[in-house]
Design a protein around this motif. Structure first.
Motif, PDB file in Angstrom:
ATOM      1  N   SER A   1      54.734  18.659  48.987  1.00 19.42           N
ATOM      2  CA  SER A   1      53.695  18.617  50.013  1.00 19.42           C
ATOM      3  C   SER A   1      52.333  18.924  49.401  1.00 19.42           C
ATOM      4  CB  SER A   1      53.989  19.643  51.113  1.00 19.42           C
ATOM      5  OG  SER A   1      55.231  19.391  51.719  1.00 19.42           O
TER       6      SER A   1
ATOM      7  N   ASN B   1      51.726  13.892  50.706  1.00 21.38           N
ATOM      8  CA  ASN B   1      53.078  14.397  50.936  1.00 21.38           C
ATOM      9  C   ASN B   1      54.046  13.344  50.412  1.00 21.38           C
ATOM     10  OD1 ASN B   1      52.118  16.656  52.151  1.00 21.38           O
ATOM     11  ND2 ASN B   1      52.882  16.211  54.199  1.00 21.38           N
TER      12      ASN B   1
ATOM     13  N   THR C   1      57.592  12.096  50.203  1.00 26.62           N
ATOM     14  CA  THR C   1      58.817  12.303  50.962  1.00 26.62           C
ATOM     15  C   THR C   1      59.896  11.324  50.508  1.00 26.62           C
ATOM     16  OG1 THR C   1      57.502  12.984  52.864  1.00 26.62           O
ATOM     17  CG2 THR C   1      59.787  12.385  53.290  1.00 26.62           C
TER      18      THR C   1
ATOM     19  N   THR D   1      57.322  18.930  56.719  1.00 28.98           N
ATOM     20  CA  THR D   1      56.174  18.984  55.813  1.00 28.98           C
ATOM     21  C   THR D   1      54.861  18.765  56.555  1.00 28.98           C
ATOM     22  OG1 THR D   1      56.412  16.641  55.277  1.00 28.98           O
ATOM     23  CG2 THR D   1      57.550  18.229  53.863  1.00 28.98           C
TER      24      THR D   1
ATOM     25  N   ASN E   1      51.432  19.390  58.445  1.00 20.10           N
ATOM     26  CA  ASN E   1      50.407  20.405  58.187  1.00 20.10           C
ATOM     27  C   ASN E   1      50.026  21.143  59.468  1.00 20.10           C
ATOM     28  OD1 ASN E   1      48.950  21.697  56.186  1.00 20.10           O
ATOM     29  ND2 ASN E   1      47.088  20.562  56.616  1.00 20.10           N
TER      30      ASN E   1
END
Length: 512
Positions: free
Chosen positions: A318, A337, A339, A381, A383
């Motif tokens: 992240s 991020n 993923t 993840t 924010n």
């Protein structure tokens, strides 16, 4: 017969019960015969309406395709689509009713699940913290959620069926907005178009809008939906607003955030419009090229490769800052991020990066608001703090941002009572009341609560408490999507202290 067939006499007692009916209900012919059909086998909520149908058929008024719910011997529900036909003797006297049915249990459950999903989406649209509005092909309003009503001051009932442009858009922008909508009605969508809404009190609200074509099940264009962001305050305070990542595929390409991805070989297989705009490389120029060696500056290639390799092993990252080299040889700073991307069988098939262009933000030292993602894989993840409780008030959702803010890890928070564990004592009663209301379907927006962190500090969160429901529309908990306003509160306190100090100094000067 492969269809359930059952019947009653003129007194409503069962006198027909074939093998298929016995198989579906679990009641044998012997157990069913001479029992009153309605009171024995029909669910209570439908007994009166089913009795009315049977009474009408006994009067010669037959019914086709009537859906009823049978209670089985094991107390399950079976949904049957029934043709109820009058039964007559050789002299044409009515002697009962015969029902020839079709077992539509699976279809009915699927329809109910779809309806529950549609209701949940409708609920999310109406209570979303973003303005959502829409028009039909004639330009008249047919979508107007609570946030739009709040921002404009016009209730849904006042807005529906009104021409959007001539009623709500300022005169200077009507022509350009009409062009945007006309294009969307032709399938040409527009993202991040700023328009000015005239409110009921004659104020101006600035909205950053994605105008998306709306289509029916046959892919015919039926209107336009606008998902907006109110940037009025952002414009006043010179802060950038990050666009929300869209779960819907049709919005990925027009998202205001760079979204790119690679396959297991490291080659680009996702490259949205914003990434193309930032880098200067079109999708065609980027697709199937190795991401790292083609677009990353040399000094960061090794570290970026490690991040990608980790994500391809299921270890996600992240808020990793990388530097893209654009087509014009400039540098753009992206906060990413990374993923892991998986297929339906959970096999790793690549990496998707959802980024934020912080080039200007880093120059002006502004706070970065992460995108709230609807995709399940990005919740942890996100924010933004996202937390939730079950119907007993125990924590069952606790993302990384919540853990970061509170200092409590997910393992420490899960299954703990939210209110008594994490809320300051002075607010527990009021927070419990908000959660109890949400557990009864009464949601709350922008409620400020105080979290006590592991280090005994106070964090101020502005929370939307939304009811969580399962596929059968049963309430199963509450989810809270929050905003950390601690710094704003501290800034306000510092401002008040400075104003007080200034007033004291001025008073002292006047006295002297």
């Amino acid at each position: 017969a492969n269809a359930p067939i059952f019947g009653i006499d003129v007194n409503g007692n069962v006198n027909e019960w074939n093998d298929k009916t016995a198989e579906i209900t679990g009641f044998s012919k012997e157990e069913a015969f001479e029992k009153p059909l309605v009171s024995t086998f029909i669910v209570p909520s439908l007994r009166q309406s089913v009795q009315d149908v049977m009474d009408n058929v006994l009067k010669g008024n037959e019914t086709s395709n009537y859906e009823l719910e049978f209670r089985t011997k094991s107390n399950q529900i079976r949904y049957l689509l029934v043709n109820a036909t009058t039964r007559r003797d050789p002299e044409n006297n009515v002697v009962g009713v015969v029902g020839v049915a079709q077992d539509v249990t699976k279809a009915a459950k699927r329809d109910r699940a779809i309806t529950a999903m549609a209701n949940e989406l409708r609920q999310l649209v109406d209570t979303a913290n973003a303005p959502i509005f829409g028009i039909d092909r004639n330009g008249n309003v047919n979508e107007w959620n609570d946030k739009t009503a709040e921002i404009t001051g016009f209730r849904k009932s006042e807005a529906l069926k009104k021409p959007l442009v001539s009623t709500f858009i300022v005169k200077s922008l009507r022509q350009s907005v009409q062009t945007i909508l006309d294009n969307a009605l032709k399938g040409t969508e527009t993202s991040n178009y700023e328009l000015e809404f005239r409110t009921k009190t004659n104020e101006i609200r600035y909205l950053l809008v994605n105008a998306t074509t709306r289509r029916d099940a046959n892919n015919n264009i039926v209107g336009v939906v606008g998902v907006a962001q109110d940037v009025t305050e952002a414009a006043k305070h010179d802060r950038a607003v990050a666009a929300m990542a869209r779960e819907l595929r049709q919005l990925v390409d027009t998202a205001n955030a760079p979204i790119f991805g690679i396959d297991v070989n490291g080659n680009v297989n996702e490259w949205n419009n914003k990434t193309a705009e930032i880098t200067g490389f079109s999708k065609e120029e980027a697709m199937n090229y190795p991401l790292v060696e083609t677009f990353i500056v040399p000094k960061l290639r090794q570290s970026v490769q490690e991040v990608m390799d980790n994500a391809l092993k299921g270890k996600e990252t992240s808020n990793y800052e990388l530097e893209f080299r654009t087509k014009s040889n400039e540098i753009r700073y992206l906060l990413v991020n990374a993923t892991t991307r998986r297929d339906a069988e959970s096999n790793i098939i690549g990496v998707v990066g959802v980024a934020q262009d912080v080039t200007e933000a880093s120059k002006h030292a502004r706070a970065v608001t992460a995108m709230a993602n609807e995709l399940r894989q990005l919740v942890d993840t996100a924010n933004a703090p996202i937390f939730g409780i079950d119907i007993k008030g125990n924590v069952n959702e606790w993302n990384d941002k919540t853990a970061e803010i509170t200092g409590f890890s997910k393992g420490e928070a899960f299954h703990k009572p939210l209110v008594s564990t994490f809320i300051v004592p002075s607010l527990r009663a009021s927070v419990q009341e908000v959660l109890d209301k949400a557990l009864h379907g009464n949601e709350t927006s922008n409620y400020e609560l105080e979290f006590e962190t592991k280090s005994k500090e106070i964090r101020y969160l502005l929370v939307n408490a939304t009811t969580r429901r399962d596929a059968d529309y049963n309430i199963v908990g509450v989810v809270g999507v929050a905003q950390d306003v601690t710094d704003d509160r501290k800034h306000s306190q510092e401002l008040r202290e400075m104003q007080y100090l200034r007033a004291s100094q001025e008073a002292k000067v006047e006295t002297e």
